[in-house]
Design a protein around this motif. Structure first.
Motif, mmCIF file in Angstrom:
data_model
loop_
_atom_site.group_PDB
_atom_site.id
_atom_site.type_symbol
_atom_site.label_atom_id
_atom_site.label_comp_id
_atom_site.label_asym_id
_atom_site.label_seq_id
_atom_site.Cartn_x
_atom_site.Cartn_y
_atom_site.Cartn_z
ATOM 1 N N THR A 1 0.818 -1.214 0.000
ATOM 2 C CA THR A 1 0.000 0.000 0.000
ATOM 3 C C THR A 1 0.848 1.259 0.000
ATOM 4 O O THR A 1 0.377 2.311 -0.391
ATOM 5 N N THR A 2 2.101 1.181 0.413
ATOM 6 C CA THR A 2 2.948 2.364 0.416
ATOM 7 C C THR A 2 3.926 2.381 -0.745
ATOM 8 O O THR A 2 4.679 3.322 -0.907
ATOM 9 N N TYR A 3 3.929 1.348 -1.572
ATOM 10 C CA TYR A 3 4.848 1.280 -2.704
ATOM 11 C C TYR A 3 4.553 2.407 -3.683
ATOM 12 O O TYR A 3 3.426 2.683 -4.029
ATOM 13 N N ALA A 4 5.587 3.060 -4.114
ATOM 14 C CA ALA A 4 5.435 4.134 -5.095
ATOM 15 C C ALA A 4 6.463 3.930 -6.194
ATOM 16 O O ALA A 4 7.615 3.636 -5.925
ATOM 17 N N GLU A 5 6.014 4.082 -7.421
ATOM 18 C CA GLU A 5 6.936 4.029 -8.545
ATOM 19 C C GLU A 5 7.576 5.404 -8.666
ATOM 20 O O GLU A 5 6.890 6.417 -8.635
ATOM 21 N N GLU B 1 1.911 7.192 -6.699
ATOM 22 C CA GLU B 1 1.313 6.412 -5.627
ATOM 23 C C GLU B 1 -0.096 6.041 -6.054
ATOM 24 O O GLU B 1 -0.533 6.419 -7.146
ATOM 25 N N LYS B 2 -0.799 5.359 -5.219
ATOM 26 C CA LYS B 2 -2.120 4.867 -5.589
ATOM 27 C C LYS B 2 -3.075 6.001 -5.975
ATOM 28 O O LYS B 2 -3.679 5.969 -7.033
ATOM 29 N N ASP B 3 -3.218 6.992 -5.116
ATOM 30 C CA ASP B 3 -4.200 8.048 -5.340
ATOM 31 C C ASP B 3 -3.593 9.412 -5.640
ATOM 32 O O ASP B 3 -4.323 10.400 -5.696
ATOM 33 N N LYS C 1 -0.938 9.195 -15.136
ATOM 34 C CA LYS C 1 -1.895 8.685 -14.159
ATOM 35 C C LYS C 1 -2.904 7.744 -14.799
ATOM 36 O O LYS C 1 -3.200 6.681 -14.260
ATOM 37 N N ASN D 1 -3.951 14.914 -7.039
ATOM 38 C CA ASN D 1 -4.703 13.866 -6.350
ATOM 39 C C ASN D 1 -6.162 13.961 -6.775
ATOM 40 O O ASN D 1 -6.497 14.722 -7.686
ATOM 41 N N ASN D 2 -7.023 13.224 -6.133
ATOM 42 C CA ASN D 2 -8.428 13.183 -6.541
ATOM 43 C C ASN D 2 -9.144 14.519 -6.389
ATOM 44 O O ASN D 2 -10.152 14.755 -7.041
#
Length: 171
Positions: free
Chosen positions: A17-21, A42-44, A106, A69-70
């Motif tokens: 969940t914390t992995y970031a490319e 990151e995810k969001d 994204k 972000n969103n």
């Protein structure tokens, strides 16, 4: 045994969940290397940070932090000693290349330009090269992304405008 399995499971959940490319790029203005820019996916959210090299700061000192972000886009920049904060439409006017590149990265594919009637652009894909044309920008004529198959981050980014900027991935 149960504790060990639970610990490993929780560690894996936290890791994924914390992995970031991440991608680090060397930035060139015309042909002169001027600094580095880092993209973190990151995810969001996507975070982009950049700064001039320390050896050039006596001439021009520039740092920025861009977040998508969103809830929208945010840009903090410090140019010499002036600090500025921009949101959404201000960023599209000031640095139109940032939201367009981030939107493409994204979504991982050709974004739908009809969803952005206030910020029109056109995209052409030719093999592993993507051409993005911001239609209302006076500062940027064209953005070229050279893609790779094993990463969402481009290998090379070229911004053709009032000032030509080239970003080459180094990490």
């Amino acid at each position: 045994m149960k504790r060990t399995a639970l610990s490993v499971f929780l560690f894996l959940i936290c890791f994924f969940t914390t992995y970031a490319e991440k991608g680090v790029y060397k930035a060139y203005v015309y042909f002169i290397p001027v600094g580095e820019i880092t993209f973190s996916l990151e995810k969001d959210r996507i975070l982009v940070k950049g700064e001039t090299y320390k050896s050039l700061r006596w001439i021009y000192n520039y740092t920025f932090r861009f977040e998508a972000n969103n809830s929208g886009y945010y840009l903090y920049e410090k140019e010499n000693k002036k600090e500025k904060i921009y949101k959404n439409k201000q960023i599209e006017e000031k640095k139109p290349w940032l939201p367009l590149i981030v939107k493409y990265i994204k979504e991982g594919k050709k974004p739908d330009s009809d969803k952005d009637p206030d910020f029109p652009y056109r995209i052409e894909e030719k093999g592993d090269t993507v051409f993005i044309y911001p239609l209302k920008s006076k500062k940027v004529k064209k953005i070229i992304l050279k893609l790779t198959k094993n990463s969402r981050l481009p290998e090379k980014i070229e911004i053709d405008g009032k000032i030509d900027i080239k970003l080459e991935r180094i990490k």
